[in-house]
Design a protein around this motif. Structure first.
Motif, PDB file in Angstrom:
ATOM      1  N   LEU A   1       0.823  -1.203   0.000  1.00 58.20           N
ATOM      2  CA  LEU A   1       0.000   0.000   0.000  1.00 58.20           C
ATOM      3  C   LEU A   1       0.860   1.257   0.000  1.00 58.20           C
ATOM      4  O   LEU A   1       0.542   2.249  -0.674  1.00 58.20           O
ATOM      5  CB  LEU A   1      -0.939  -0.001   1.206  1.00 58.20           C
ATOM      6  N   HIS A   2       1.966   1.220   0.734  1.00 51.83           N
ATOM      7  CA  HIS A   2       2.878   2.373   0.733  1.00 51.83           C
ATOM      8  C   HIS A   2       3.521   2.553  -0.644  1.00 51.83           C
ATOM      9  O   HIS A   2       3.718   3.688  -1.103  1.00 51.83           O
ATOM     10  CB  HIS A   2       3.963   2.197   1.800  1.00 51.83           C
ATOM     11  N   THR A   3       3.857   1.454  -1.309  1.00 54.30           N
ATOM     12  CA  THR A   3       4.453   1.547  -2.648  1.00 54.30           C
ATOM     13  C   THR A   3       3.480   2.194  -3.625  1.00 54.30           C
ATOM     14  O   THR A   3       3.858   3.053  -4.429  1.00 54.30           O
ATOM     15  CB  THR A   3       4.857   0.158  -3.153  1.00 54.30           C
ATOM     16  N   VAL A   4       2.209   1.786  -3.559  1.00 53.11           N
ATOM     17  CA  VAL A   4       1.197   2.389  -4.429  1.00 53.11           C
ATOM     18  C   VAL A   4       1.074   3.884  -4.131  1.00 53.11           C
ATOM     19  O   VAL A   4       1.009   4.717  -5.046  1.00 53.11           O
ATOM     20  CB  VAL A   4      -0.159   1.691  -4.249  1.00 53.11           C
ATOM     21  N   THR A   5       1.061   4.226  -2.853  1.00 58.05           N
ATOM     22  CA  THR A   5       0.919   5.632  -2.469  1.00 58.05           C
ATOM     23  C   THR A   5       2.074   6.462  -2.998  1.00 58.05           C
ATOM     24  O   THR A   5       1.873   7.562  -3.542  1.00 58.05           O
ATOM     25  CB  THR A   5       0.832   5.765  -0.939  1.00 58.05           C
ATOM     26  N   GLU A   6       3.296   5.964  -2.869  1.00 58.82           N
ATOM     27  CA  GLU A   6       4.463   6.709  -3.336  1.00 58.82           C
ATOM     28  C   GLU A   6       4.514   6.782  -4.856  1.00 58.82           C
ATOM     29  O   GLU A   6       4.986   7.768  -5.424  1.00 58.82           O
ATOM     30  CB  GLU A   6       5.742   6.049  -2.802  1.00 58.82           C
ATOM     31  N   LEU A   7       4.011   5.755  -5.529  1.00 60.35           N
ATOM     32  CA  LEU A   7       4.005   5.767  -6.990  1.00 60.35           C
ATOM     33  C   LEU A   7       2.963   6.743  -7.529  1.00 60.35           C
ATOM     34  O   LEU A   7       3.244   7.543  -8.438  1.00 60.35           O
ATOM     35  CB  LEU A   7       3.712   4.355  -7.517  1.00 60.35           C
ATOM     36  N   VAL A   8       1.772   6.706  -6.982  1.00 57.09           N
ATOM     37  CA  VAL A   8       0.652   7.473  -7.518  1.00 57.09           C
ATOM     38  C   VAL A   8       0.575   8.873  -6.919  1.00 57.09           C
ATOM     39  O   VAL A   8       0.259   9.848  -7.602  1.00 57.09           O
ATOM     40  CB  VAL A   8      -0.668   6.714  -7.285  1.00 57.09           C
ATOM     41  N   ARG A   9       0.813   8.979  -5.615  1.00 57.68           N
ATOM     42  CA  ARG A   9       0.720  10.242  -4.879  1.00 57.68           C
ATOM     43  C   ARG A   9      -0.651  10.910  -5.078  1.00 57.68           C
ATOM     44  O   ARG A   9      -0.753  12.027  -5.610  1.00 57.68           O
ATOM     45  CB  ARG A   9       1.848  11.192  -5.287  1.00 57.68           C
ATOM     46  N   PRO A  10      -1.719  10.248  -4.642  1.00 55.50           N
ATOM     47  CA  PRO A  10      -3.044  10.870  -4.744  1.00 55.50           C
ATOM     48  C   PRO A  10      -3.113  12.128  -3.881  1.00 55.50           C
ATOM     49  O   PRO A  10      -2.537  12.186  -2.797  1.00 55.50           O
ATOM     50  CB  PRO A  10      -3.993   9.779  -4.228  1.00 55.50           C
ATOM     51  N   ARG A  11      -3.824  13.131  -4.365  1.00 54.32           N
ATOM     52  CA  ARG A  11      -3.890  14.418  -3.679  1.00 54.32           C
ATOM     53  C   ARG A  11      -5.163  14.513  -2.845  1.00 54.32           C
ATOM     54  O   ARG A  11      -6.221  14.018  -3.257  1.00 54.32           O
ATOM     55  CB  ARG A  11      -3.857  15.566  -4.682  1.00 54.32           C
ATOM     56  N   PRO A  12      -5.097  15.184  -1.698  1.00 57.25           N
ATOM     57  CA  PRO A  12      -6.310  15.404  -0.907  1.00 57.25           C
ATOM     58  C   PRO A  12      -7.354  16.164  -1.724  1.00 57.25           C
ATOM     59  O   PRO A  12      -7.022  17.033  -2.535  1.00 57.25           O
ATOM     60  CB  PRO A  12      -5.821  16.240   0.276  1.00 57.25           C
TER      61      PRO A  12
END
Length: 489
Positions: free
Chosen positions: A198-209
């Motif tokens: 999940l952290h890898t996906v977050t760092e790859l995509v970087r969804p914005r608030p």
């Protein structure tokens, strides 16, 4: 990550929409708000605790992706339960084998899945949905609206359930992938490997608030909601999906290649970043996505055992002029090695811990032949495994071929035949026994073919199964080539 998600749902604009859905009339509506999703997860946790599910127990989920499924996963995490993901479309025999291996203490199923096992079975078969009789599934509770004949509902409870902080090395989730009916193969992720993925996906995509993300899988929902974004579940038809993309203008869009092709054919306009995976996506498809408006178009290489493993943007993929399929640099923390036969092996913090019932092994054998460029990028050169990839679904012939060996069948194989668009057709090549009437045999094969559910072949051909080697084993490559020739006649 899941703890952070629960906290974010309560503290970051809890009154804002968490999940949107596209209605049949073409409008977008709020499925559930952020704070309500957190409350639903707490209510499910309390209800499961009241049923005496204790840390380490297995909870089976036969649910469509969406907020209820996510709430159930968060509830299981809160209680320290192990979740087994069950796919009703694999057919009754395979599903029964999965249940026998996972042995869930309770199964949460939506009404659609349960109806497919009972009164709606004739209708469900048209949608490749087949289940064993409900009584054979074990203890079942209905999540969401209940239809006649379904198990009692799991109603969210109000008595708080004690939170259990699981050890990172304990099991978090089981996902079935391959094997045989007699010996299913199930991937086991620990809390540590799931968190790392999940952290890898977050760092790859970087969804914005406060942005909108379109996608429907757990690896879309959890990171996007934790970041404060709203998730829109993709519409089911290409035309509705095209309208949905135009109206929402999402910052990130996650679609499988078949979904993307269908949406583009329906005139979809893309915005932001397009992500696609679960099946091969060539440079041409990525270029089409950018022509349709996407600022960037990424292909993600991922496995159930390690999600995600590598990613490549259209510009780099288009610039690759060598042989093979460039899937990009391994993502941070992912290590690679090549076996003597060229098979790609991967490992990393997000790698599965083991296969259920087997000893742990840090290295994942992908079944893909590959080469590595001087700068470490992965180039795939074809699959070593027998797995057939149709649409975004992995189909393992070993699960289904035994059912084809009925009286009158000498040999039978399931093979993939390229369709010219980066996808495969699944073909059953059946060699009748001497003296067997093929017309009669075709009728006899109707029942086992129907029981394959979503793995039902696109075509059934009769002919001689090619053999190879000293042991005269069936030659799958030659069988695939033979079927391809026959289908073009």
């Amino acid at each position: 990550m899941l703890d952070r998600l629960t906290h974010a749902l309560r503290t970051h604009h809890p009154d804002r929409p968490a999940v949107l859905h596209h209605t049949r009339t073409g409008t977008t509506r709020t499925r559930i708000r952020r704070g309500d999703l957190a409350d639903l997860a707490d209510g499910y946790a309390a209800a499961l605790h009241a049923r005496r599910l204790t840390p380490g127990a297995t909870l089976g989920l036969a649910l469509r992706p969406g907020p209820r499924a996510l709430a159930a996963l968060l509830a299981a995490h809160r209680l320290g339960l192990r979740t087994a993901v069950l796919d009703p479309t694999v057919g009754p025999d395979v599903l029964a084998a999965h249940l026998a291996l996972a042995q869930p203490a309770l199964i949460l199923a939506d009404a659609t899945a349960q109806a497919a096992a009972g009164w709606a079975a004739p209708l469900a078969r048209r949608a490749d949905l087949r289940l064993p009789p409900l009584r054979t599934l074990g203890p079942v509770a209905t999540l969401g609206p209940r239809l006649p004949g379904c198990a009692p509902r799991l109603r969210p409870a109000t008595t708080p359930a004690p939170a259990h902080r699981p050890d990172p090395d304990t099991d978090a989730v089981i996902v079935f992938t391959s094997g045989t009916t007699a010996r299913p193969r199930a991937v086991v992720h620990t809390h540590a490997s799931l968190t790392a993925a999940l952290h890898t996906v977050t760092e790859l995509v970087r969804p914005r608030p406060d942005s909108t993300v379109l996608g429907g899988t757990f690896f879309v929902l959890a990171p996007a909601l934790a970041a404060g974004a709203t998730v829109a579940l993709p519409a089911r038809t290409p035309t509705a999906l095209a309208r949905q993309l135009t109206r929402l203008t999402p910052a990130h869009t996650y679609l499988t290649p078949p979904q993307l092709r269908a949406a583009l054919a329906a005139g979809a306009h893309l915005t932001g970043t397009l992500w696609t995976g679960s099946a091969p996506a060539d440079a041409t498809l990525l270029r089409r996505a950018k022509t349709a408006g996407a600022h960037q178009a990424w292909s993600v290489y991922a496995l159930t055992e390690l999600f995600p493993a590598a990613a490549v943007e259209e510009a780099d993929k288009s610039a690759h002029t060598g042989d093979g399929d460039l899937v990009g640099h391994p993502l941070p923390g992912i290590r690679t090695r090549l076996a003597d036969d060229g098979e790609l092996h991967l490992t990393g913090p997000g790698a599965r811990h083991r296969y259920l019932g087997r000893e742990p092994d840090p290295w994942i054998r992908t079944g893909d032949r590959a080469t590595l460029t001087p700068d470490g990028r992965i180039v795939l050169a074809g699959r070593l495994k027998d797995m057939v990839l149709r649409g975004a679904r992995n189909i393992y012939p070993g699960l289904y071929e035994p059912a084809l060996h009925i009286p009158g069948v000498e040999l039978a194989l399931l093979v993939g035949v390229p369709d010219g668009h980066g996808d495969e057709r699944l073909v059953a090549l059946v060699q009748p026994a001497a003296g067997t009437d093929p017309h009669i045999l075709r009728t006899r094969l109707d029942a086992p073919l129907q029981r394959m559910g979503a793995a039902r072949p696109d075509a059934l051909l009769f002919g001689t199964v090619p053999l190879t080697g000293r042991s005269r084993k069936p030659d799958r490559a030659a069988a695939s080539a033979h079927c391809a020739r026959e289908l073009t006649r």
